[in-house]
Every structure is written in structure tokens, then in C-alpha cells.
Design a protein around this motif. Structure first.
Motif, PDB file in Angstrom:
ATOM      1  N   ASP A  82       7.962 -13.884   8.059  1.00  0.00           N
ATOM      2  CA  ASP A  82       8.475 -14.922   7.164  1.00  0.00           C
ATOM      3  C   ASP A  82       9.677 -14.369   6.406  1.00  0.00           C
ATOM      4  O   ASP A  82       9.532 -13.628   5.439  1.00  0.00           O
ATOM      5  N   LEU A  83      10.861 -14.737   6.861  1.00  0.00           N
ATOM      6  CA  LEU A  83      12.081 -14.216   6.254  1.00  0.00           C
ATOM      7  C   LEU A  83      12.276 -14.742   4.832  1.00  0.00           C
ATOM      8  O   LEU A  83      12.951 -14.106   4.019  1.00  0.00           O
ATOM      9  N   PHE A  84      11.685 -15.877   4.522  1.00  0.00           N
ATOM     10  CA  PHE A  84      11.732 -16.380   3.154  1.00  0.00           C
ATOM     11  C   PHE A  84      11.030 -15.403   2.215  1.00  0.00           C
ATOM     12  O   PHE A  84      11.563 -15.003   1.187  1.00  0.00           O
ATOM     13  N   GLU A  85       9.834 -15.008   2.584  1.00  0.00           N
ATOM     14  CA  GLU A  85       9.016 -14.132   1.744  1.00  0.00           C
ATOM     15  C   GLU A  85       9.559 -12.706   1.705  1.00  0.00           C
ATOM     16  O   GLU A  85       9.522 -12.050   0.662  1.00  0.00           O
ATOM     17  N   GLU A  86      10.081 -12.232   2.826  1.00  0.00           N
ATOM     18  CA  GLU A  86      10.454 -10.818   2.942  1.00  0.00           C
ATOM     19  C   GLU A  86      11.927 -10.537   2.659  1.00  0.00           C
ATOM     20  O   GLU A  86      12.302  -9.386   2.427  1.00  0.00           O
ATOM     21  N   PHE A  87      12.749 -11.562   2.658  1.00  0.00           N
ATOM     22  CA  PHE A  87      14.197 -11.354   2.540  1.00  0.00           C
ATOM     23  C   PHE A  87      14.798 -12.238   1.447  1.00  0.00           C
ATOM     24  O   PHE A  87      15.346 -11.741   0.462  1.00  0.00           O
ATOM     25  N   ALA A  88      14.662 -13.555   1.591  1.00  0.00           N
ATOM     26  CA  ALA A  88      15.324 -14.477   0.665  1.00  0.00           C
ATOM     27  C   ALA A  88      14.736 -14.408  -0.733  1.00  0.00           C
ATOM     28  O   ALA A  88      15.462 -14.554  -1.727  1.00  0.00           O
ATOM     29  N   LEU A  89      13.428 -14.183  -0.841  1.00  0.00           N
ATOM     30  CA  LEU A  89      12.766 -14.208  -2.141  1.00  0.00           C
ATOM     31  C   LEU A  89      12.961 -12.927  -2.960  1.00  0.00           C
ATOM     32  O   LEU A  89      13.320 -12.999  -4.142  1.00  0.00           O
ATOM     33  N   PRO A  90      12.749 -11.739  -2.392  1.00  0.00           N
ATOM     34  CA  PRO A  90      12.825 -10.538  -3.245  1.00  0.00           C
ATOM     35  C   PRO A  90      14.235 -10.116  -3.626  1.00  0.00           C
ATOM     36  O   PRO A  90      14.430  -9.555  -4.715  1.00  0.00           O
ATOM     37  N   ILE A  91      15.223 -10.331  -2.776  1.00  0.00           N
ATOM     38  CA  ILE A  91      16.553  -9.792  -3.046  1.00  0.00           C
ATOM     39  C   ILE A  91      17.152 -10.347  -4.346  1.00  0.00           C
ATOM     40  O   ILE A  91      17.641  -9.580  -5.182  1.00  0.00           O
ATOM     41  N   PRO A  92      17.131 -11.669  -4.585  1.00  0.00           N
ATOM     42  CA  PRO A  92      17.690 -12.155  -5.863  1.00  0.00           C
ATOM     43  C   PRO A  92      16.984 -11.588  -7.088  1.00  0.00           C
ATOM     44  O   PRO A  92      17.635 -11.294  -8.100  1.00  0.00           O
ATOM     45  N   SER A  93      15.653 -11.418  -7.016  1.00  0.00           N
ATOM     46  CA  SER A  93      14.931 -10.839  -8.156  1.00  0.00           C
ATOM     47  C   SER A  93      15.401  -9.418  -8.428  1.00  0.00           C
ATOM     48  O   SER A  93      15.617  -9.019  -9.582  1.00  0.00           O
ATOM     49  N   LEU A  94      15.555  -8.648  -7.363  1.00  0.00           N
ATOM     50  CA  LEU A  94      15.986  -7.261  -7.529  1.00  0.00           C
ATOM     51  C   LEU A  94      17.420  -7.174  -8.034  1.00  0.00           C
ATOM     52  O   LEU A  94      17.765  -6.273  -8.807  1.00  0.00           O
ATOM     53  N   VAL A  95      18.264  -8.118  -7.597  1.00  0.00           N
ATOM     54  CA  VAL A  95      19.645  -8.136  -8.084  1.00  0.00           C
ATOM     55  C   VAL A  95      19.670  -8.437  -9.575  1.00  0.00           C
ATOM     56  O   VAL A  95      20.421  -7.813 -10.340  1.00  0.00           O
ATOM     57  N   VAL A  96      18.847  -9.392 -10.019  1.00  0.00           N
ATOM     58  CA  VAL A  96      18.774  -9.693 -11.448  1.00  0.00           C
ATOM     59  C   VAL A  96      18.256  -8.485 -12.223  1.00  0.00           C
ATOM     60  O   VAL A  96      18.734  -8.183 -13.314  1.00  0.00           O
ATOM     61  N   CYS A  97      17.269  -7.783 -11.664  1.00  0.00           N
ATOM     62  CA  CYS A  97      16.772  -6.549 -12.294  1.00  0.00           C
ATOM     63  C   CYS A  97      17.912  -5.553 -12.479  1.00  0.00           C
ATOM     64  O   CYS A  97      18.060  -4.941 -13.557  1.00  0.00           O
ATOM     65  N   GLU A  98      18.692  -5.363 -11.432  1.00  0.00           N
ATOM     66  CA  GLU A  98      19.815  -4.425 -11.489  1.00  0.00           C
ATOM     67  C   GLU A  98      20.835  -4.880 -12.518  1.00  0.00           C
ATOM     68  O   GLU A  98      21.363  -4.074 -13.295  1.00  0.00           O
ATOM     69  N   LEU A  99      21.113  -6.167 -12.533  1.00  0.00           N
ATOM     70  CA  LEU A  99      22.094  -6.716 -13.470  1.00  0.00           C
ATOM     71  C   LEU A  99      21.657  -6.503 -14.918  1.00  0.00           C
ATOM     72  O   LEU A  99      22.435  -6.005 -15.748  1.00  0.00           O
ATOM     73  N   LEU A 100      20.417  -6.864 -15.225  1.00  0.00           N
ATOM     74  CA  LEU A 100      19.949  -6.799 -16.601  1.00  0.00           C
ATOM     75  C   LEU A 100      19.649  -5.379 -17.064  1.00  0.00           C
ATOM     76  O   LEU A 100      19.722  -5.087 -18.258  1.00  0.00           O
ATOM     77  N   GLY A 101      19.280  -4.517 -16.108  1.00  0.00           N
ATOM     78  CA  GLY A 101      18.902  -3.159 -16.469  1.00  0.00           C
ATOM     79  C   GLY A 101      17.410  -2.986 -16.630  1.00  0.00           C
ATOM     80  O   GLY A 101      16.957  -2.159 -17.432  1.00  0.00           O
ATOM     81  N   VAL A 102      16.617  -3.746 -15.865  1.00  0.00           N
ATOM     82  CA  VAL A 102      15.166  -3.592 -15.896  1.00  0.00           C
ATOM     83  C   VAL A 102      14.813  -2.218 -15.323  1.00  0.00           C
ATOM     84  O   VAL A 102      15.278  -1.865 -14.231  1.00  0.00           O
ATOM     85  N   PRO A 103      14.018  -1.404 -16.029  1.00  0.00           N
ATOM     86  CA  PRO A 103      13.660  -0.069 -15.523  1.00  0.00           C
ATOM     87  C   PRO A 103      13.013  -0.140 -14.142  1.00  0.00           C
ATOM     88  O   PRO A 103      12.284  -1.089 -13.832  1.00  0.00           O
ATOM     89  N   TYR A 104      13.249   0.871 -13.322  1.00  0.00           N
ATOM     90  CA  TYR A 104      12.765   0.863 -11.943  1.00  0.00           C
ATOM     91  C   TYR A 104      11.252   0.716 -11.862  1.00  0.00           C
ATOM     92  O   TYR A 104      10.737  -0.007 -11.005  1.00  0.00           O
ATOM     93  N   ASP A 105      10.519   1.397 -12.756  1.00  0.00           N
ATOM     94  CA  ASP A 105       9.072   1.344 -12.654  1.00  0.00           C
ATOM     95  C   ASP A 105       8.483   0.026 -13.149  1.00  0.00           C
ATOM     96  O   ASP A 105       7.280  -0.192 -13.067  1.00  0.00           O
ATOM     97  N   GLU A 106       9.337  -0.884 -13.666  1.00  0.00           N
ATOM     98  CA  GLU A 106       8.869  -2.189 -14.126  1.00  0.00           C
ATOM     99  C   GLU A 106       9.346  -3.326 -13.222  1.00  0.00           C
ATOM    100  O   GLU A 106       9.024  -4.484 -13.462  1.00  0.00           O
ATOM    101  N   ARG A 107      10.099  -2.987 -12.192  1.00  0.00           N
ATOM    102  CA  ARG A 107      10.722  -4.035 -11.390  1.00  0.00           C
ATOM    103  C   ARG A 107       9.719  -4.804 -10.540  1.00  0.00           C
ATOM    104  O   ARG A 107       9.856  -6.009 -10.353  1.00  0.00           O
ATOM    105  N   ALA A 108       8.685  -4.139 -10.035  1.00  0.00           N
ATOM    106  CA  ALA A 108       7.693  -4.838  -9.212  1.00  0.00           C
ATOM    107  C   ALA A 108       7.017  -5.934 -10.031  1.00  0.00           C
ATOM    108  O   ALA A 108       6.826  -7.074  -9.553  1.00  0.00           O
ATOM    109  N   GLY A 109       6.666  -5.626 -11.289  1.00  0.00           N
ATOM    110  CA  GLY A 109       6.043  -6.622 -12.152  1.00  0.00           C
ATOM    111  C   GLY A 109       6.991  -7.745 -12.496  1.00  0.00           C
ATOM    112  O   GLY A 109       6.604  -8.920 -12.534  1.00  0.00           O
TER     113      GLY A 109
END
Length: 390
Positions: free
Chosen positions: A134-161
């Protein structure tokens, strides 16, 4: 379609296309009055010229949702730039705009490339044992969340949550209560993150804003701005990555050009943004005073909805406007227009350019495997799943 379905027509699609009824309304009633519960009238605007005019006119139309409906002091302001008028909108946006120049975003480009490649690594490993994936679940969904984490500066150990919270707030299958809880969880986390960043500013956007403007922004306001970036940049980018990939796999000659021709992905991304218009309607506008639009009288306080998909598929833009033509010279409204045009548009465009090309290069034989279910009624249109194999 029966009359009582008209108020929902702006949220409906036929596959990737707007329903025929929206085209009929655009042709016959460019400013279309719709009755909604409570004996109120909402006006749906569908033509490109009219939508652009409304979105660009903050003198006659207000975005101040809380002020117009009269929220009490004990009720939650919806927050975010999309629900604010000048001068407050101007004040807050001036803090964000410098952080979204291409010069500054290029600092994020290597990290986005790395995040995309890491997602593709996981897909490749998973696909070896269990296809379709499921490319939606494995590709389209996580990448934007991780990009926002990177943008905002969310610590690495808190990104999964944080990624889980981001996913849950847009997962309406668990019911509205679960989505509302996830929204509250996101605001709680972001408020706590801002408080920590104020004590020790990091390298992300929150840390930068606190270093430069910490005495002008309280924690709640900054958390609300961060939440607005999450809201505006997660579900929209997820839907664009999924729908864009679907179209590319349905058009292998276009996929090959994206894979092989330097720079071609830029034209494809812009045309996909117009064609898909995943945000189907813009933030609601309210008439500041009695006014006339396209011969229709709209009273003070009445609500105007601008159909972005209707405007971006307006035949006035070209006879073949219901087809994708990369390189088309059209000023699309996928990111809105005027002072409320999406501040994160350059980041979203970069994200798509990197992701589409990397995906197609990693999996040159990628194909759709099975049925692709679409969302039935949604402000942000998209798919529920994207099963693929290679």
C-alpha cells in the motif's frame, strides 16, 4: 442528483474528476445559493475569474471565522492564518514568510531526499515478501509528517509519536471523536514543544522564530501557527503524492519522462496541482457588508465557498482543461490566492518533485495492483489505499 444533495456537490468527485453537476452549476449559476440547516444560505463560487476575485479581496470578504460566528471566551478559536484577517494575519504571516523562501528551503532539500530514500528502502524490503504494497500507507502518508517534523524541529526520538498524531487527526474511519482527540493531542504536544524550544531554541522553524521574534509570540500563538502548518501540509501533500503517483502509473510515457528528463518533473507537479486540486474548497469567506457578486446579492455575514476544483477546471482556461498537459501556461489556484495563498507552497512543491522522481527511478516497473478506493466526500480529496507491485 436530488436537490438536497446540492450542498455537497463541491465535495464530490467521479474518480479524479469533479462530478458533472459541478460543471453544470459553473455554467448556469456561477454564484450558486445553497440552503443549509438553520435556514442559512451559502454561496458556492465556481468560475476561475470569480474565485480569484473573492480570494484576492480581503476588503470585502473576511476569514475571521471566530469573529463572525461570535465565539465566546470559553470556546476554542480555530487558530491558524487561514482564519485570521489583517492586521493580525499580516503580523503573523510576516514571521513565517522568510522561512519559506527557496534559499532557506534548500537547506532542507538534502534531508527531504534522505527521508524519501529511507521510505523507499522500507518499501523495497517489505515488497520482497508481501506484494502488493500500500503505497498510500508506506509512502504518501509518512513523508509529509516527517517533512513537517524536520521543518518545525521535532526531536528525532519524538518523531514516531508525532507522526502517529498527525496520521490519527486525518483518519476519520475511527469516528470524529478520535480525530478531535488527535487534534487536541497535537496542540498539547506542540505547546509543550514550544515551551521547551523557548528555553533552548533548536535549528528548526520554531527555534528560529523564537530566536528572532520570541518576545512577540506567546506559546499558544506559536503552537497554533505550527498546527496550521501541520494541517495545511500533511493531508494535502499526502493526497497529492498518492493521486500524482496514481496518474503517473496510469500514464507510463509521462512517468518515463519524469524519470529520465531533467527538470520535467517541475512541469508535471504544477499541472498535477491544478488538475487534482486536492483542497476542493478554500477557507470559508464571509461578506463584510451587503455586496453583489456576478449579479447575485450576498448579505453581510453570509458565507461564500470558493470551489478550487471548479475554478481550476473552468473551460475558460482552455478547451482541453480536463486533460493534463505538463507545461501548460495557466495560473492555477491550488494553493489559493491573495494574502491567504498557502505560505508553505514552495515546500510542498519541492517535496513532490523529490518524491515523484525518486519513486519512479527506484521502481521503474511500478504498477497499480488492484482497485484504488477513493474518498467519497472530503474537503481534501484523495485515495484510501494505493496498492502497487513491481
Amino acid at each position: 442528483m436530488s436537490d438536497n444533495e446540492f450542498p455537497l456537490v463541491q465535495f464530490m468527485r467521479d474518480g479524479l474528476d469533479p462530478v458533472d453537476e459541478l460543471g453544470r452549476i459553473r455554467a448556469e449559476h456561477p454564484v450558486y445559493p445553497m440552503e443549509i440547516p438553520g435556514d442559512q444560505t451559502v454561496y458556492l463560487v465556481t468560475r476561475w475569474e470569480d474565485v480569484r476575485a473573492v480570494l484576492g479581496d480581503h476588503e470585502r470578504f473576511s476569514n475571521d471565522f471566530a469573529g463572525v460566528i461570535g465565539l465566546g471566551s470559553n470556546q476554542e478559536d480555530p487558530g491558524g492564518l487561514g482564519f485570521r484577517d489583517p492586521p493580525e494575519h499580516t503580523r503573523l504571516r510576516k514571521f513565517l514568510t522568510p522561512e519559506f523562501t527557496m534559499r532557506r528551503l534548500r537547506r532542507m532539500e538534502p534531508r527531504i531526499e534522505a527521508m524519501v530514500e529511507e521510505a523507499l528502502d522500507r518499501i523495497e524490503a517489505k515488497g520482497a515478501e508481501s506484494m502488493p504494497v500500500d503505497l498510500f500507507e508506506e509512502f504518501a502518508l509518512p513523508i509529509p509528517s516527517l517533512v513537517v517534523c524536520e521543518l518545525l524541529g521535532v526531536p528525532y526520538d519524538e518523531r514516531a509519536g508525532f507522526v502517529k498524531i498527525s496520521k490519527d487527526r486525518f483518519d476519520f474511519t475511527a469516528g470524529p471523536e478520535a480525530s478531535l482527540q488527535a487534534i487536541n493531542d497535537a496542540m498539547t504536544y506542540l505547546t509543550e514543544l514550544v515551551a521547551r524550544e523557548r528555553q533552548n531554541p533548536g535549528e528548526g522553524l520554531l527555534g528560529q522564530l523564537l530566536r528572532d521574534h520570541g518576545d512577540e509570540l506567546d506559546d499558544r500563538t506559536l503552537a497554533s501557527m505550527a498546527d496550521g502548518l501541520l494541517t495545511g501540509g500533511h493531508d494535502t501533500s499526502t493526497s497529492m503524492l498518492a493521486l500524482g503517483t496514481l496518474w503517473l502509473l496510469q500514464n507510463p510515457e509521462q512517468a518515463a519522462k519524469v524519470r529520465e528528463v531533467d527538470g520535467y518533473v517541475n512541469d508535471v507537479v504544477e499541472e498535477l496541482l491544478r488538475y487534482m486540486s486536492v483542497v476542493q474548497v478554500a477557507f470559508p469567506r464571509f461578506a463584510r457588508d451587503d455586496l453583489e457578486l456576478h449579479g447575485v446579492t450576498i448579505k453581510k455575514g453570509e458565507l461564500v465557498l470558493c470551489s478550487l476544483i471548479g475554478a481550476n477546471r473552468d473551460p475558460a482556461l482552455g478547451e482541453d482543461i480536463d486533460e493534463i498537459r505538463p507545461g501548460r501556461d495557466v495560473s492555477h489556484l491550488a494553493f489559493g490566492h491573495g494574502i491567504h495563498r498557502c505560505v508553505g507552497a514552495p515546500l510542498a512543491q519541492m517535496e513532490m518533485r523529490i518524491a515523484f522522481r525518486a519513486l519512479l527511478r527506484r521502481f521503474p516497473t511500478l504498477r497499480i495492483e488492484g482497485e484504488v478506493p477513493f474518498r467519497e466526500l472530503a474537503i481534501v480529496y484523495g485515495v484510501k489505499e494505493l496498492p502497487v507491485a513491481w
